[in-house]
Design an enzyme around this catalytic site. Structure first.
Site, short mmCIF file in Angstrom:
data_model
loop_
_atom_site.label_atom_id
_atom_site.label_comp_id
_atom_site.label_asym_id
_atom_site.label_seq_id
_atom_site.Cartn_x
_atom_site.Cartn_y
_atom_site.Cartn_z
N ARG A 1 44.68 35.11 58.35
CA ARG A 1 44.99 35.97 59.13
C ARG A 1 44.20 35.70 60.74
NH1 ARG A 1 43.33 41.60 55.45
NH2 ARG A 1 45.13 41.67 55.02
N LYS B 1 49.75 48.28 37.64
CA LYS B 1 50.72 49.92 37.20
C LYS B 1 51.56 50.45 38.31
CE LYS B 1 45.04 50.97 36.44
NZ LYS B 1 44.65 52.28 37.10
N GLY C 1 48.92 40.79 49.87
CA GLY C 1 48.15 40.67 48.05
C GLY C 1 48.20 39.82 47.13
N GLY D 1 48.70 46.04 51.41
CA GLY D 1 49.39 47.08 51.99
C GLY D 1 50.11 47.71 52.43
N1 LIG Z 1 50.99 42.65 32.25
C1 LIG Z 1 48.63 42.75 32.14
N2 LIG Z 1 48.03 43.89 32.76
C2 LIG Z 1 47.52 43.58 32.83
N3 LIG Z 1 47.19 43.43 34.90
C3 LIG Z 1 47.94 42.23 34.98
C4 LIG Z 1 49.44 42.59 34.67
N4 LIG Z 1 50.04 42.09 34.95
C5 LIG Z 1 49.62 41.52 36.19
N5 LIG Z 1 47.98 42.00 36.24
C6 LIG Z 1 47.19 42.45 36.98
O1 LIG Z 1 48.07 42.74 38.49
C7 LIG Z 1 46.54 42.95 39.47
C8 LIG Z 1 47.82 43.07 41.11
O2 LIG Z 1 48.18 43.75 40.93
P1 LIG Z 1 47.79 44.71 42.00
O3 LIG Z 1 47.00 45.16 43.44
O4 LIG Z 1 49.11 46.44 42.12
O5 LIG Z 1 49.45 43.90 42.69
P2 LIG Z 1 49.27 43.67 44.82
O6 LIG Z 1 47.42 42.81 44.92
O7 LIG Z 1 50.41 42.34 44.97
O8 LIG Z 1 49.96 44.52 45.06
C9 LIG Z 1 46.13 41.31 39.82
O9 LIG Z 1 44.93 41.66 39.39
C10 LIG Z 1 46.95 41.43 38.23
O10 LIG Z 1 46.21 40.61 37.06
O1 LIG Z 2 43.14 43.64 53.58
C1 LIG Z 2 43.43 44.71 54.03
O2 LIG Z 2 44.13 45.77 53.41
P1 LIG Z 2 45.52 44.22 52.34
O3 LIG Z 2 44.26 43.88 52.39
O4 LIG Z 2 46.61 45.88 51.27
O5 LIG Z 2 46.32 43.87 53.09
C2 LIG Z 2 43.38 45.64 55.77
O6 LIG Z 2 42.93 45.12 56.73
C3 LIG Z 2 43.31 46.70 55.46
O7 LIG Z 2 41.80 46.84 55.28
P2 LIG Z 2 41.86 48.52 54.74
O8 LIG Z 2 42.33 48.70 53.69
O9 LIG Z 2 39.98 48.18 54.24
O10 LIG Z 2 42.00 49.19 55.33
#
Ligand SMILES: Nc1ncnc2c1ncn2[C@@H]1O[C@H](COP(=O)(O)OP(=O)(O)O)[C@@H](O)[C@H]1O
Ligand SMILES: O=C(OP(=O)(O)O)[C@H](O)COP(=O)(O)O
Length: 401
Positions: free
Chosen positions: A40, A202, A358, A381
Site C-alpha cells: 500500500r 460466508k 483481502g 472492502g
Molecule cells: N470451506 C471453507 N470453510 C471455512 N472457511 C473457509 C472456507 N473456504 C475459505 N474459508 C475462509 O474464508 C476466509 C476469507 O473469507 P472472506 O473474508 O470472506 O474473504 P476475503 O478476505 O477474500 O474477502 C479465509 O480465512 C478462509 O480460510
Molecule cells: O484495510 C482496510 O480495509 P480492507 O481490509 O477491507 O482492505 C482499509 O484500510 C480500511 O480499514 P477499516 O476497515 O478499518 O476502515
C-alpha cells in the site's frame, strides 16, 4: 463517475502549495513494528513523487488499525514514515499528532518538494464521525486535497470526505484513478465473456456482490465456505461444513436468478473434506454427493479446478474476490493456488485479470504470481463495495472532471 485527477494539475498549479494527501498506509505489521507488506505504501508512490516533482509541499494523512479514538503507541505511523523515507529516497518529516500547533509549525517549515506524514488520524474519534470541526482543523494546514486512499474510499470519514468541503481543488490521486479504471470498467464495459470468481467464508458477506455480479457477468464461479449453503439448499448433505441456515432460501433465489438471466453459475463438483478444522487434519477428496457426515469441506477438489479452468478459458475479463478454501492451511490451499495459476495463464493470452483485495491478494502473492495479474486492488472492502455498485463516499466527494 468522472472525477478531477492529479494529472489535471500542472506544476504551476501546485508549486509552493500545501497538498493534503489522504493515503491508506494501513499496512500489516508484526509485534516488533516491522512492516510485513508495504504494497500500500508503494502503490501511493506515483502520487507522492508527482507532487514533490511539481514542487508541492506534501502532507500525508492516514489511519492505521482501529484505535477507536484513543492514542495507542502500537498504532503510531512512525515505522511507516521510516519505510516511506527509504522508498522515496528522501527524509519524511513525521509529526506526533495530525492537528494542532506543532503540526502547523512543522508544515510552515516545509520546503517545496518535502514530505510530511501526520500521525494516525484515528487517534481522534472525530475522524470516523466525520466531524466537520475536525475536518476543518485537518484542512487548515493545506491549500488543496488529493485522495489516494482507495482502501478507505468506502468510509465517509473526516480525512476522506469531510476535508473536501474545505479544500479546493479536491482531486483523485493516481492509485485511486487506476483502481477505478480497472474495477469500474470491468463491471461497466468489460471485454466479454466476463467471469467473476467469488469465494471466502460466508455467503452473507458476499450477497451484495453476488447479486450485482449476476446482473453483469456471463459466468459466476463460487467457491470457499459459502458453497455448502448452496449445496444444503439443493438438498445435499454437507456434514460439518460451514452452513448459514438462515441463507438457504437466499441461495436458492440466487441460483434461480442466475438461471433466469442466463448466467452460468458454477459450483465445485468435488471438495476436500477434513476431519477437523486444523492444518494437520486428515483430508479426503470426495464428490459433493458424498460428503461424510463427520467431514468438513475446507477446499475445492481437483475435478472442480478442471471445470473452473474450462469455464475460464474463453473469458476476456475475470474478477476474483475471496479464496476457494482455507488456504491458510497448506493442505487446503491447492484449490485457491490452482485458480491463481489459471488466472496467470489466461492473463498471458490477453485476458484482463483483476484481484479484489483481502485474502485473494494474499493467496496470489503467496504463490508469487502477483506481477502476472492485470490489477491487484489495494482495497478489500472498498473493491467489494465498488463491485456491488455502491457509491464510495471518498470518491463521490471529489471535484467533477
Ligand atoms: N470451506 C471453507 N470453510 C471455512 N472457511 C473457509 C472456507 N473456504 C475459505 N474459508 C475462509 O474464508 C476466509 C476469507 O473469507 P472472506 O473474508 O470472506 O474473504 P476475503 O478476505 O477474500 O474477502 C479465509 O480465512 C478462509 O480460510
Ligand atoms: O484495510 C482496510 O480495509 P480492507 O481490509 O477491507 O482492505 C482499509 O484500510 C480500511 O480499514 P477499516 O476497515 O478499518 O476502515
Amino acid at each position: 463517475m468522472s472525477k478531477k485527477s492529479l494529472a489535471n494539475l500542472s506544476a504551476a498549479d501546485v508549486s509552493g502549495k500545501r497538498a493534503l494527501v489522504r493515503v491508506d498506509f494501513n499496512v500489516p505489521m508484526d509485534d516488533q513494528g516491522n512492516i510485513t507488506d508495504d504494497t500500500r505504501i508503494r502503490a501511493a508512490l506515483p502520487t507522492m513523487k508527482d507532487l514533490t516533482q511539481k514542487g508541492a509541499k506534501v502532507i500525508l494523512a492516514s489511519h492505521f488499525g482501529r484505535p477507536k479514538g484513543e492514542v495507542k503507541d502500537k498504532l503510531r505511523l512512525t515505522p511507516v514514515a521510516k519505510r516511506l523515507s527509504e522508498l522515496l529516497g528522501q527524509e519524511v518529516v513525521k509529526t506526533d499528532d495530525c492537528i494542532g500547533d506543532d503540526v502547523a509549525a512543522k508544515v510552515a517549515a516545509l520546503q517545496n518538494g518535502q514530505v510530511l506524514l501526520l500521525e494516525n488520524v484515528r487517534f481522534y474519534a472525530e475522524e470516523e464521525k466525520n466531524d466537520p470541526e475536525f475536518a476543518k482543523k485537518l484542512a487548515a494546514n493545506a491549500d488543496f486535497y488529493v485522495n489516494d486512499a482507495f482502501g478507505t474510499a468506502h468510509r465517509a470519514h473526516a480525512s476522506t470526505e469531510g476535508v473536501t468541503k474545505f479544500l479546493k481543488p479536491s482531486v483523485a490521486g493516481y492509485l485511486v484513478e487506476k483502481e477505478l479504471q480497472y474495477l469500474q470498467s470491468a463491471i461497466e464495459a468489460p471485454k466479454r465473456p466476463l467471469a467473476a470468481i467469488i469465494g471466502g467464508s460466508k455467503v452473507s458477506s458476499k450477497i451484495g456482490v453476488i447479486e450485482t455480479l449476476l446482473e453483469k457477468c456471463d459466468k459466476l464461479i463460487i467457491g470457499g465456505g459459502m458453497i455448502f449453503t448452496f449445496y444444503k439448499a439443493r438438498g445435499l448433505s454437507v456434514g460439518k461444513s460451514l452452513v448459514e441456515e438462515d441463507k438457504l432460501e437466499l441461495a436458492k433465489a440466487l441460483e434461480a436468478k442466475a438461471k433466469e438471466r442466463g448466467v452460468a453459475l458454477l459450483l465445485p463438483t468435488d471438495i476436500v473434506s477434513a476431519d477437523k478444522f486444523a492444518p494437520d487434519a486428515n483430508a479426503t477428496t470426495v464428490s459433493i454427493e458424498n460428503i461424510p457426515a463427520d467431514g468438513m469441506g475446507l477446499d475445492i477438489g481437483p475435478d472442480s479446478v478442471k471445470v473452473f479452468q474450462a469455464a475460464l478459458a474463453d473469458c476476456k475479463t475475470v474478477i476474483w474476490n475471496g479464496p476457494m478454501g482455507v488456504f491458510e492451511f497448506d493442505k487446503f490451499a491447492a484449490g485457491t493456488e490452482a485458480i491463481a495459476h489459471t488466472l496467470a495463464e489466461i492473463g498471458k493470452t490477453g485476458t484482463t485479470t483483476i484481484i479484489g483485495g483481502g485474502d485473494s491478494v494474499a493467496a496470489v502473492e503467496k504463490v508469487g504470481l502477483a506481477d502476472q495479474m492485470s490489477h491487484i486492488s489495494t482495497g478489500g472492502g472498498a473493491s467489494l463495495e465498488l463491485l456491488e455498485g455502491k457509491v464510495l463516499p471518498g470518491i463521490a466527494a471529489l471535484d467533477e472532471a
